[in-house]
Design a protein around this motif. Structure first.
Motif, PDB file in Angstrom:
ATOM      1  N   ILE A   8       0.841  -1.194   0.000  1.00 27.91           N
ATOM      2  CA  ILE A   8       0.000   0.000   0.000  1.00 27.91           C
ATOM      3  C   ILE A   8       0.877   1.245   0.000  1.00 27.91           C
ATOM      4  O   ILE A   8       2.037   1.216   0.423  1.00 27.91           O
ATOM      5  CB  ILE A   8      -0.959   0.033   1.213  1.00 27.91           C
ATOM      6  N   LYS A   9       0.311   2.332  -0.476  1.00 32.68           N
ATOM      7  CA  LYS A   9       1.019   3.608  -0.517  1.00 32.68           C
ATOM      8  C   LYS A   9       0.309   4.603   0.383  1.00 32.68           C
ATOM      9  O   LYS A   9      -0.909   4.763   0.316  1.00 32.68           O
ATOM     10  CB  LYS A   9       1.072   4.142  -1.958  1.00 32.68           C
ATOM     11  N   ILE A  10       1.099   5.292   1.226  1.00 29.85           N
ATOM     12  CA  ILE A  10       0.561   6.231   2.202  1.00 29.85           C
ATOM     13  C   ILE A  10       1.187   7.599   1.965  1.00 29.85           C
ATOM     14  O   ILE A  10       2.404   7.704   1.751  1.00 29.85           O
ATOM     15  CB  ILE A  10       0.862   5.751   3.638  1.00 29.85           C
ATOM     16  N   ASP A  11       0.365   8.662   1.990  1.00 26.04           N
ATOM     17  CA  ASP A  11       0.931   9.991   1.785  1.00 26.04           C
ATOM     18  C   ASP A  11       1.537  10.522   3.076  1.00 26.04           C
ATOM     19  O   ASP A  11       1.530   9.851   4.123  1.00 26.04           O
ATOM     20  CB  ASP A  11      -0.104  10.956   1.200  1.00 26.04           C
ATOM     21  N   ILE A  12       2.075  11.721   3.018  1.00 25.00           N
ATOM     22  CA  ILE A  12       2.834  12.271   4.132  1.00 25.00           C
ATOM     23  C   ILE A  12       1.986  12.481   5.378  1.00 25.00           C
ATOM     24  O   ILE A  12       2.502  12.527   6.497  1.00 25.00           O
ATOM     25  CB  ILE A  12       3.497  13.605   3.696  1.00 25.00           C
ATOM     26  N   ASN A  13       0.658  12.580   5.203  1.00 27.23           N
ATOM     27  CA  ASN A  13      -0.246  12.773   6.334  1.00 27.23           C
ATOM     28  C   ASN A  13      -0.873  11.476   6.828  1.00 27.23           C
ATOM     29  O   ASN A  13      -1.756  11.496   7.680  1.00 27.23           O
ATOM     30  CB  ASN A  13      -1.345  13.771   5.952  1.00 27.23           C
TER      31      ASN A  13
END
Length: 698
Positions: A188-193
């Motif tokens: 999975i990919k998670i953004d900076i927040n």
């Protein structure tokens, strides 16, 4: 017709006269100056004109600053100070102009004067501390630095499962991060927040107990599947491409593959836990050979785990012996990097500069590749913990996956948490007032850009009141265009490399694919601007066309200053590429010091890359500027060619953001100094900047 024109002119003249008559009142009521001198002058009917002159010079200085004309701004603010020598607001702006000009010592002096007068509060004191601190330190990896948790991405959000048992993390250049989850068999990919922006689905087979991932030279993602006995390949955006490898003991076969590494040739190395060896594949997934067995010089791997390609060798950790062994790329044992019992149960090993970052139970260590010295950087404490991967991200943090606590920690240096973010409002465009556009730069304390911020990470206010219609316009790290300046060394020694110079210029120009702009400056006894325009204009570059003759008196500092000047208002991704044989003469840095040039480059987001026209190493002064501005070092005839120069420049993190809003302030015919404040937030850190601007004159 003539009467109409005369009548129109009369109205304009009358308006101008009315404005002139109103100026003394405007200056006495709207001046932003607060020193005792300013108050005294404004209270005196006979001396208001002196305060007005200071105000007008100040206004011109602010406008010059936002145009990028910092030398002009310095002159205007100094004129303004001649009328009001102790005005803190002018001192602050003079400091800003010196800072952007790279003269940080003078900037600190002006800010300190203002701070000693009680101006700026904690915000200015923190700014002085950060700038003073970064003048004596750099952003290079330091082995002895301790990191502490500044935030985390949790696998559970209340009763909602985000991921389970994270085992590996892979940061992206935009501040987001890929998380490989062992428990939920997914990528999975998670953004900076901390928001999930992508979940990767593998057709038909799915992931089977994934354990590690790396990014290949081609930008793809490799994932090892410990229960599936295979390696899966994904595109950089997460699309499944193919799998290779199978269960077994032969070449190209594995039993429980664990950690991954890639060498300069694109060959893939996998620690094979079940077969107690390292399996090697080519970049297409074809099995080549395996190594790590018992020999006359080596007792053999017992439980290989972490693996890394560092210093031209393959380094392999062993969970039984607690040692790290070295092999050449052909699999021959070459010696110990870390002796036995250096670690208890080492997991992944990732390269960071001249170090290998090793995870070991609840600790993260760094190992000096040249000496094997071990330093502790992170301790997750006594709570149940097992860290399996630790990697640096684009923002200077260390991302750590903990399979037991089910979290990905964001670890930062303690100084970063205490000092917060360094926020600067670099430009205000009020030409369409009340619509105002801001260019905001966000860094940490060590000049590293903070990338990946979104609209939720910013708060813009006017006189502490929230602005209207705030809009996040974009961020520079997403730009795919860069402007460059080629600075050509015209020393006698470099001029002998004519063919190399022509090859380098033509290849770099071709690699720009017609995008962006390029300037060519020859560095001689005086710098000369040789060309400015499209990259296509120098794709047939000839050294004989250079106007600057070869000389023994190359003033490199003046050439670099000229190069930076032309890039200040260019694309946000910008760089100087210095083409040289690597030598510097005695006159190279006569007018400007290395620290001032480095500051001028960094404070205007200009990196400096070096293309060597000879196979020698560059002089230490040239290497200093390159290393301290995120620039690379390349040999003109290297096997990969020079196309990567522009790719590397585009990949440099850039923390510039563009915000717009509608102002609720009254501009007072364009004579009012209008304040604006910006705050940036990220996890447990924040930073603030305050400035002001003038709307267009009526």
């Amino acid at each position: 017709m003539r009467k109409v024109i005369i009548k129109s002119l009369s109205k304009k003249i009358l308006s101008s006269l009315l404005l002139l008559l109103a100026l003394p009142l405007l200056f006495s009521q709207q001046t932003p100056f607060s020193s005792e001198e300013a108050r005294a002058l404004n209270a005196s009917g006979t001396q208001t004109a002196q305060s007005a002159r200071a105000f007008q010079e100040f206004r011109r200085g602010v406008q010059a600053y936002y145009r990028g004309a910092f030398n002009d701004a310095i002159l205007q603010f100094e004129k303004s100070l001649s009328y009001l020598p102790n005005e803190n607001l002018i001192l602050d702006w003079l400091g800003k102009s010196y800072y952007r000009s790279g003269i940080e010592g003078a900037a600190l002096q002006q800010w300190q004067f203002a701070s000693d007068n009680g101006y700026g509060g904690l915000l200015l004191k923190n700014q002085i501390e950060i700038v003073r601190d970064r003048r004596i330190t750099d952003n290079a990896y330091q082995s002895s630095v301790k990191y502490t948790e500044s935030g985390s991405f949790a696998g559970l959000n209340g009763d909602v499962m985000i991921f389970s048992q994270p085992v590996s993390v892979l940061p992206e250049a935009d501040g987001s991060v890929w998380v490989l989850a062992y428990g939920t068999n997914e990528l999975i990919k998670i953004d900076i927040n901390g928001l999930v922006v992508n979940r990767v689905n593998v057709p038909l087979i799915g992931l089977d107990r994934p354990l590690d991932m790396i990014r290949t030279q081609e930008g793809n993602i490799l994932v090892s599947e410990s229960a599936g006995d295979r390696i899966s390949l994904f595109s950089g955006k997460g699309s499944f491409i193919r799998s290779f490898g199978e269960k077994g003991v032969g070449i190209g076969q594995m039993v429980g593959p664990q950690y991954l590494a890639e060498d300069d040739s694109g060959n893939i190395y996998v620690t094979d836990f079940g077969n107690s060896r390292v399996d090697v594949f080519d970049k297409d997934g074809k099995g080549l050979f395996y190594f790590g067995g018992k020999s006359a010089e080596f007792a053999g791997l017992k439980a290989p785990t972490g693996i890394a390609f560092a210093g031209g060798e393959i380094c392999v950790a062993d969970a039984v012996t607690g040692a790290v062994y070295r092999f050449d790329t052909a699999g021959n044992y070459t010696g110990l990097l870390c002796k036995e019992k250096s670690f208890i149960k080492p997991e992944s090993m990732k390269v960071w500069g001249g170090y290998i970052v090793v995870c070991d139970k609840n600790h993260v260590y760094s190992v000096d590749v040249s000496t094997g010295a071990v330093y502790e950087n992170i301790n997750t404490g006594n709570a149940p913990s097992r860290v399996t991967c630790a990697v640096p991200d684009a923002n200077g943090n260390v991302l750590v996956s903990d399979i037991v606590s089910n979290e990905v920690y964001i670890m930062a240096k303690m100084s970063e948490l205490i000092g917060g973010l360094f926020v600067q409002i670099e430009r205000v465009d009020a030409s369409a007032f009340p619509h105002v556009t801001l260019e905001v730069k966000v860094e940490n304390r060590h000049r590293q850009s903070i990338v990946g911020l979104k609209d939720v990470n910013f708060l813009v206010t006017e006189r502490k009141g929230t602005v209207q219609e705030l809009k996040f316009e974009g961020s520079a790290f997403a730009n795919d265009i860069a402007d460059i300046t080629l600075v050509i060394d015209r020393s006698l020694s470099s001029s002998r490399h004519r063919e190399e110079l022509e090859s380098a210029v033509r290849e770099i120009a071709a690699s720009m694919n017609g995008q962006g702009s390029v300037r060519v400056i020859s560095a001689g006894s005086m710098p000369v601007l040789e060309y400015s325009g499209s990259p296509s204009g120098i794709e047939k570059f000839s050294a004989s066309a250079l106007k600057n003759p070869p000389t023994s008196d190359v003033r490199l500092d003046s050439a670099l200053r000229l190069g930076i000047n032309g890039l200040i208002t260019a694309e946000k991704k910008r760089a100087i590429i210095y083409l040289t044989d690597g030598d510097v003469g005695q006159s190279a840095f006569t007018n400007y010091s290395l620290s001032d040039l480095s500051a001028y480059l960094n404070n205007n987001s200009v990196s400096m890359a070096v293309v060597m026209l000879s196979s020698r190493a560059p002089a230490k002064e040239i290497r200093y500027l390159s290393e301290h501005t995120n620039g690379g070092e390349y040999y003109v005839y290297r096997s990969q060619g020079l196309a990567d120069v522009m790719k590397d420049i585009l990949a440099i993190p850039n923390g510039m953001y563009r915000l717009s809003y509608t102002s609720m302030l009254t501009k007072e015919y364009g004579q009012a100094y209008l304040p604006v404040e910006v705050e940036a937030y990220l996890m447990n850190r924040s930073g603030r900047a305050e400035t002001g601007y003038f709307a267009p004159l009526d």
